[in-house]
Write a protein that holds these residues in place. Structure first.
Motif, short mmCIF file in Angstrom:
data_model
loop_
_atom_site.label_atom_id
_atom_site.label_comp_id
_atom_site.label_asym_id
_atom_site.label_seq_id
_atom_site.Cartn_x
_atom_site.Cartn_y
_atom_site.Cartn_z
N UNK A 67 0.84 -1.20 0.00
CA UNK A 67 0.00 0.00 0.00
C UNK A 67 0.87 1.25 0.00
N UNK A 68 0.78 1.99 -1.07
CA UNK A 68 1.56 3.21 -1.16
C UNK A 68 0.64 4.32 -1.65
N UNK A 69 0.90 5.53 -1.22
CA UNK A 69 0.13 6.62 -1.80
C UNK A 69 0.82 7.08 -3.08
N UNK A 70 0.19 8.05 -3.71
CA UNK A 70 0.65 8.43 -5.05
C UNK A 70 2.10 8.89 -5.05
N UNK B 26 4.45 6.03 -4.53
CA UNK B 26 4.51 5.21 -5.74
C UNK B 26 5.42 5.86 -6.77
N UNK C 261 6.16 9.23 -28.22
CA UNK C 261 4.94 10.04 -28.14
C UNK C 261 5.20 11.31 -27.34
N UNK D 283 -2.03 12.23 -28.57
CA UNK D 283 -3.42 12.61 -28.35
C UNK D 283 -3.55 14.04 -27.86
N UNK D 284 -2.68 14.42 -26.95
CA UNK D 284 -2.89 15.73 -26.35
C UNK D 284 -2.40 16.86 -27.22
N UNK E 50 -7.84 -8.07 -24.10
CA UNK E 50 -6.39 -7.95 -24.12
C UNK E 50 -5.84 -8.43 -25.46
N UNK F 151 -12.06 -16.67 -7.92
CA UNK F 151 -11.01 -15.65 -8.01
C UNK F 151 -9.65 -16.21 -7.63
N UNK F 152 -9.65 -17.18 -6.72
CA UNK F 152 -8.38 -17.78 -6.32
C UNK F 152 -8.31 -19.16 -6.92
N UNK G 169 -12.19 -12.11 -12.95
CA UNK G 169 -13.13 -11.91 -14.05
C UNK G 169 -12.77 -12.73 -15.28
#
Lengths: 776, 154
Positions: free
Chosen positions: A222-225, A228, A284, A578-579, A619, A739-740, A761
């Motif tokens: 668990x890391x915040x932005x 990360x 890009x 794109x931008x 995919x 799922x497992x 899924x």
């Protein structure tokens, strides 16, 4: 005249000895020359030799005397010598040593050498000698002197030369020995350095891998932005360091000759797709167009070392990306034979005729010096050997002329500031050169500052289609080969004014088996579509064309709508970034899909599949499976989905509905049992395992028991078959959704009567695999 | 703001969500399930996800607030949340749930509380992002435009 006074002694001696006696020289009367008298005694009778003096005196009868004129005597005797006048002769009476009496010759000074010889006139009592000497001093023997001096000099010189030569030889040998020593030391130092580098690098690599591994694990926690972001940066730096270490190790390996190439079967096009996607982000960001073109004549599979080949291309492309801010980077692969043929034919291409419109350095200059080309017709006659020529062309800054000779030198960079601004150490090109040489190829380049550079190399591989058993085939994405099946025979229209870029696009599209028509003008394109003699399934528009003809966008989409034959073609826009594009994505009814560049066949295939509604492709990378088949399998089937989680239920239901199945949902095991009590119309059931009240296993067990029960009763005639839709052997296919995916779960599934399982899924391939087992 | 600009913003925004790891390929699959016969599929699923998750998070908060924490129950809830976030492609929420579950197994109260905070945080983040995205889409449709599909080439 004789007077006897001087002579008396002589006479008496003569009488005594019986021999001739010479008197002392005296002046003769007449001539006044010197003369001597020689007196002999005359005896009355013969006397024996040993007669005593007394006897002799008694026997004397008289005397006989002769007068000698010394001068004339000498002159007559020594006529030859004396008359020459260069020799002076002195005759002396030396009876009295201290007072020699000169009898003949001048009393000239006794200069010079004298030769003295004794004269014997027969008188034992007197001594005479003759002295000869040269009148003049002998002249210096110039010739002799000169000659001998000359010889001496020559001898000295020769000696000197000899000496000097010997010295020099000795010195040179000495130097040579020293050099050998130094050379050995240098070599030893070099070897030690390489070994050191290799050892240290290897040692560094291990902890580095540890660091990278830990960072990877850290990313999953668990890391915040911000954190990360930090971790990602650290990872990037770590990966760069590992890459550097690998380069250094490569260099050491190459130097020690330990680098070996693999012989593996691989697909060239897939490798270049990989490389393309590797650089797509960077290109890009920079706004540089990246494209790959591989000639049709290059075979599908080749045998060689794909990893090293990839390394070379990544190195060249990495360099290009580093130094290119605008324009394009184009990678082309041809057979050497194609290029040779075109060398004479190809005329000077205009500078506008390039991928992005920016001028490029003429690629033919980069292979001008290649030996492969200079030997006409000596291309390997071996049937399986393939010579490829690969060019990487960019429109970057170029390499300054003075640095061009050092380009392949290891650790050499054009400018010391480069490693600060761009990173890298400068080993890449030298390693690439070594690798190219190992592949029996050559590498060269042409670079014009401010215009761009083109690097070209050749490499020899063998064709991979024959004898496939011998070589391990690589486990890489084979999607490029099999994706083509769905779109085979379709037609595409490409709108692109630049022929080089259009060629690249055409290549990528044709990989899917689609027939391509290229137009450069908007109006042309429209008329092609309108004509409709051959139905066009898709229109692929280059962003440039789109930007120019914004105003006609409504006209364009109206035209598309009004096509009478079948469905209107799908529209795709190839966009640089794109931008930064000024693209005004249309407001028409037709959905337009944007494909960002650099693009490749797989991306187009995925977009096509989505827009053509051919099913769930998700995919694209593992798309072995055409979803057409899933659609065929599930169309019209009635399927029950059981899951206590609403979201999962909805998603699963949606996915199956997409394939055309008729879906019913349930959230509890009890409901499922109810719904699956025969008789029912269900073809299959997807059952979630972990459910709160009654889990999937339990539900399935109950369903199976129920079915078993009913089957028995039908067999025994207790229940009529007609009531059960004339089916006497009820067994609905039940698939577990989990799922497992653990081994135990799998066994448990089978044990309770399930027919298989799929993961949550849904994954298209797995779904197909499982479902096809009972829905053939 | 005209349609083109909005569409561009949407595309950039969506792309950024993928790049930052908020969403993964599964979300793409969801988008692909949406078509003319099912035009609001994504909105429906996302709304369902939000409702479900809020409930689960409340349940979790309550369960962990108890003096004697019933870890089995907590685990069951987290399992649910993991499942739904996985189906929708909310990658970061899913990852947080995975971590959560491992601490549940250990029955570590402090760690699980922290995990709960983490999960909540991720959830609110992704909720925010998804709502923004959906709003953009609505605006585009309202202005008469169509949602551009991007092929991201994963």
């Amino acid at each position: 005249m004789l007077s006897g006074q001087e002579d008396s002694k002589n006479v008496l001696c003569a009488r005594k000895s019986g021999k001739g006696v010479l008197a002392a020289p005296f002046r003769l009367l007449k001539t006044n020359r010197l003369g001597v008298i020689l007196t002999f005694a005359v005896y009355k009778r013969d006397l024996p030799l040993n007669a005593t003096p007394t006897e002799r005196i008694q026997a004397t009868d008289g005397y006989l005397g002769g007068v000698f004129d010394i001068e004339s005597l000498v002159e007559k005797l020594l006529q030859q010598l004396a008359s020459k006048q260069t020799i002076l002769v002195n005759v002396l009476d030396t009876t009295n040593q201290s007072y020699p009496i000169s009898m003949y010759g001048s009393n000239a000074s006794n200069a010079g050498l004298e030769h003295v010889s004794l004269l014997n006139f027969g008188d034992p009592f007197r001594k005479h000698e003759m002295r000869c000497r040269f009148k003049q001093k002998p002249p210096w023997p110039w010739l002799g002197i000169t000659t001998s001096i000359g010889i001496l000099v020559i001898a000295l010189l020769v000696g000197h030369i000899f000496h000097a030569t010997v010295n020099r030889l000795a010195k040179v040998e000495d130097d040579c020995h020293k050099m050998m020593e130094l050379k050995k030391q240098a070599e030893a130092a070099d070897v030690a350095k390489s070994q050191f580098l290799a050892t240290v690098s290897h040692e560094i690599r291990t902890p580095m891998n540890g660091v990278l591994g830990m960072l990877h694990i850290l990313m999953d926690t668990d890391l915040d932005v911000t954190q990360l972001d930090y971790v990602r940066t650290a990872q990037a730096s770590g990966k760069a360091l590992v890459a550097l270490i690998n380069e250094v190790l490569d260099q050491a390996k190459i130097k020690s000759g330990k680098l070996e190439l693999e012989e593996v079967q691989f697909d060239l096009r897939a490798i270049l797709d990989d490389v393309l996607s590797l650089f797509s982000g960077k290109s890009q960001d920079k706004g540089v167009e990246l494209a790959v073109y591989i000639s049709d004549q290059v075979p599908q599979m080749l045998i060689g070392d794909p990893g090293r080949f990839r390394q070379i291309i990544i190195n060249l492309m990495g360099n290009s990306i580093k130094f290119t801010e605008k324009g394009h980077i184009l990678v082309t692969v041809h057979l050497v034979e194609e290029v040779i043929d075109s060398i004479e034919v190809e005329t000077e291409s205009s500078s506008e005729n390039t991928l992005s419109g920016f001028p490029v350095a003429d690629r033919r200059q980069s292979w001008k010096g290649f030996r492969t080309f200079s030997q006409e017709g000596s291309i390997n006659p071996f049937s399986h050997s393939i010579s490829l020529i690969v060019s990487v062309e960019d429109t970057g800054e170029g390499i300054p002329l003075e640095a061009q000779s050092r380009v392949f030198t290891p650790f050499m960079q054009v400018d010391p500031s480069i490693s600060r601004t761009h990173g890298g150490t400068g080993i890449g090109l030298s390693i690439s050169k070594c690798l190219v040489n190992l592949m029996k190829g050559e590498i060269g380049f042409v670079s014009i500052p401010k215009i761009g550079s083109t690097f070209t190399f050749t490499a020899v591989f063998t064709s991979g289609s024959s004898s496939s058993k011998k070589y391990k085939s690589q486990q890489i994405n084979k999607m490029s080969n099999s994706v083509s099946s769905e779109f085979y025979g379709m037609r595409a229209l490409v709108m692109d004014p630049r022929p080089v870029r259009a060629k690249v696009s055409k290549y990528q599209i044709r990989r899917l088996g689609i027939h391509v028509e290229v137009v450069s003008q908007w109006k042309q394109g429209l008329s092609s579509i309108r004509r409709g003699s051959n139905a066009i399934n898709m229109v692929i528009i280059e962003q440039e064309v789109w930007d120019k003809y914004l105003n006609n966008s409504t006209l364009f989409f109206d035209t598309l709508e009004k096509i009478d034959y079948g469905t209107p073609p799908k529209v795709f826009l190839l966009s640089n970034s794109i931008s930064s594009s000024g693209a005004n994505i249309s407001t028409g009814v037709c959905n337009m899909t944007v494909i960002p560049k650099p693009w490749r066949a797989s991306m187009l295939a995925a977009a096509l599949q989505r827009t053509m509604g051919v099913g769930n492709k998700g995919n694209p990378c593992n798309g072995q499976l055409p979803s057409l088949s899933l659609r065929n399998l599930l169309l019209g089937r009635k399927i029950l989905i059981v899951d206590d989680n609403n979201v999962n239920l909805k998603v699963a239901a949606g996915a199956l509905k997409k394939y055309g199945a008729d879906v019913v949902s349930a959230t509890r095991g009890i409901e499922a049992i109810e719904l699956l009590t025969p008789p029912h119309q269900f073809d299959a059931c997807f059952m979630d395992i972990q459910m709160p009240e009654m889990d999937g296993f339990e539900a399935t067990r109950r369903i199976r028991d129920m079915e078993h029960n009913i089957n028995n009763r039908i067999h025994h005639g207790e229940l009529s078959v007609e009531a059960y839709n004339n089916v006497s052997n009820w067994h609905v296919s039940i698939l577990a959704m989990t799922a497992d995916v653990i081994q135990a779960t799998h066994e448990e599934c089978l044990r309770c009567g399930m027919d298989g399982y799929v993961s949550k899924p849904f994954e298209a391939e797995q779904l197909y695999r499982e479902v096809s087992r009972f829905f053939q | 703001m005209e349609v083109g600009q909005m569409q561009r913003r949407l595309v950039d925004y969506t792309k950024s969500l993928f790049m930052e790891g908020f969403l993964d390929a599964q979300f793409l699959q969801l988008q692909q399930l949406q078509d003319e016969s099912n035009p609001d599929f994504v909105v429906e699923v996302v709304s369902l996800f939000f409702d479900d998750s809020e409930k689960l998070l409340n349940d979790l908060t309550m369960a962990l607030d108890q003096p004697n924490v019933d870890f089995k129950k907590v685990d069951a809830h987290v399992h649910q949340l993991k499942g739904s976030s996985s189906s929708i492609g909310a990658q970061r929420v899913k990852n947080a749930c995975i971590a959560f579950r491992s601490f549940c197994e250990e029955q570590n109260i402090d760690a699980t509380l922290r995990c709960l905070q983490q999960v909540k945080q991720e959830y609110y983040l992704v909720k925010n992002k998804l709502e923004t995205m959906l709003r953009l889409e609505q605006q585009i449709v309202a202005a008469g435009g169509s949602i551009p599909m991007i092929e991201l080439g994963f």
